[in-house]
Design an enzyme around this catalytic site. Structure first.
Site, mmCIF file in Angstrom:
data_model
loop_
_atom_site.group_PDB
_atom_site.id
_atom_site.type_symbol
_atom_site.label_atom_id
_atom_site.label_comp_id
_atom_site.label_asym_id
_atom_site.label_seq_id
_atom_site.Cartn_x
_atom_site.Cartn_y
_atom_site.Cartn_z
ATOM 1 N N ASP A 88 19.449 44.572 38.168
ATOM 2 C CA ASP A 88 20.324 43.395 38.223
ATOM 3 C C ASP A 88 20.329 42.745 36.840
ATOM 4 O OD1 ASP A 88 21.760 41.198 39.047
ATOM 5 O OD2 ASP A 88 20.185 40.326 40.277
ATOM 6 N N ARG A 136 15.396 46.648 55.383
ATOM 7 C CA ARG A 136 15.048 47.854 54.622
ATOM 8 C C ARG A 136 15.322 49.115 55.439
ATOM 9 N NH1 ARG A 136 12.002 46.134 50.131
ATOM 10 N NH2 ARG A 136 10.548 44.425 50.506
ATOM 11 N N ASP A 173 15.825 44.798 50.617
ATOM 12 C CA ASP A 173 15.573 43.793 51.652
ATOM 13 C C ASP A 173 16.163 42.438 51.319
ATOM 14 O OD1 ASP A 173 13.671 43.191 49.488
ATOM 15 O OD2 ASP A 173 12.868 41.731 50.921
ATOM 16 N N PHE A 213 24.849 40.416 46.918
ATOM 17 C CA PHE A 213 23.483 40.709 47.330
ATOM 18 C C PHE A 213 23.507 41.832 48.360
ATOM 19 C CE2 PHE A 213 19.338 40.343 49.209
ATOM 20 C CZ PHE A 213 18.564 40.164 48.080
ATOM 21 N N LYS A 262 8.663 47.385 46.640
ATOM 22 C CA LYS A 262 8.810 48.270 47.770
ATOM 23 C C LYS A 262 10.196 48.881 47.828
ATOM 24 C CE LYS A 262 6.175 45.018 50.606
ATOM 25 N NZ LYS A 262 6.314 44.053 51.715
ATOM 26 N N GLY A 263 11.152 48.248 47.146
ATOM 27 C CA GLY A 263 12.562 48.580 47.345
ATOM 28 C C GLY A 263 12.936 50.034 47.142
ATOM 29 N N GLU A 266 13.787 53.329 40.501
ATOM 30 C CA GLU A 266 14.036 51.940 40.900
ATOM 31 C C GLU A 266 15.195 51.891 41.893
ATOM 32 O OE1 GLU A 266 13.198 49.200 41.609
ATOM 33 O OE2 GLU A 266 13.319 47.744 39.980
ATOM 34 N N ASP A 267 15.227 50.840 42.711
ATOM 35 C CA ASP A 267 16.321 50.704 43.675
ATOM 36 C C ASP A 267 17.578 50.125 43.034
ATOM 37 O OD1 ASP A 267 15.165 48.216 43.310
ATOM 38 O OD2 ASP A 267 15.021 47.726 45.443
ATOM 39 N N LYS A 327 23.802 47.003 38.976
ATOM 40 C CA LYS A 327 24.651 45.814 39.160
ATOM 41 C C LYS A 327 24.814 45.160 37.792
ATOM 42 C CE LYS A 327 23.437 42.994 42.721
ATOM 43 N NZ LYS A 327 22.703 41.815 43.290
#
Ligand code: IMP
Ligand code: MG
Length: 177
Positions: A105, A167, A161, A154, A47-48, A101-102, A133
């Site tokens: 990582d 969000r 989220d 984070f 969902k990000g 994509e959000d 990141k």
């Protein structure tokens, strides 16, 4: 005791909007040949990335189609377990895809998704991520369009989220428990 976590602002809403507009222009300029018969194929990672993607699309001035994939990694909210599950009904055969994509990582999610798309016959896969990141990268990922490089914290807000919370923030901040 259950103390609410503290969020320190990192990227203001205005900076996000300006950068998203810029990325939209870059993508537009990368596909001068796109047309109704030859549209872009966007794949949004839920969902990000939904919020980033929705804003970005407003600035992509080419015909496009959109598809969605739900990616989740097993484990606790703030650290992934190293296993990714993908749920989708994507039709990608022969298509040149742009994954939206959000945040990247470790890179595991993108590696799994790219593999999946190529196995399903995608002609190519390019990646547009809002956040990168790199500190914890374990799988090398080629990023074509990137919003911001961020430190190893984070982050929440603007679609990202922590246990489904935050969000809704229009800016991005660092969560400190
Ligand atoms: P990766 O597979 O380790 O690259 O993790 C990618 C996924 O983990 C992202 O799509 C996010 O859903 C989630 N994630 C990684 N870092 C963060 C963060 O700082 N905040 C919120 N979600 C994150
Ligand atoms: Mg994600």
């Amino acid at each position: 005791m259950n103390q609410p976590p503290h969020i320190t602002p990192l990227i203001p809403a205005e900076s996000l909007q300006a950068r998203v507009r810029y990325l939209g222009r870059l993508i537009t300029e990368s596909y001068p040949e796109a047309s109704r018969r030859n549209p872009l194929h966007l794949v949004v990672v839920l969902k990000g990335a939904f919020r980033f993607a929705a804003d970005l699309m407003a600035f992509i001035e080419r015909p496009y189609r959109i598809q969605f994939v739900t990616a989740s990694s097993y484990g606790t909210a703030a650290s992934s377990s190293g296993r990714v599950s993908l749920r989708h009904t994507m039709q990608v055969h022969g298509r040149h895809l742009i994954i939206i994509e959000d945040i990247i990582d470790t890179g595991l999610t993108m590696q799994r998704l790219t593999e999946e798309c190529l196995q399903l016959g995608a002609a190519s896969v390019r990646l547009c991520t809002l956040l990168d990141k790199p500190a914890r990268r374990r799988h090398p990922i080629a990023i074509t369009w990137k919003g911001f490089t961020v430190p190893d914290h984070f982050l929440v807000g603007y679609g990202l989220d922590y246990n489904e919370e935050y969000r809704d923030l229009p800016w991005i901040g660092t969560l400190t428990p």
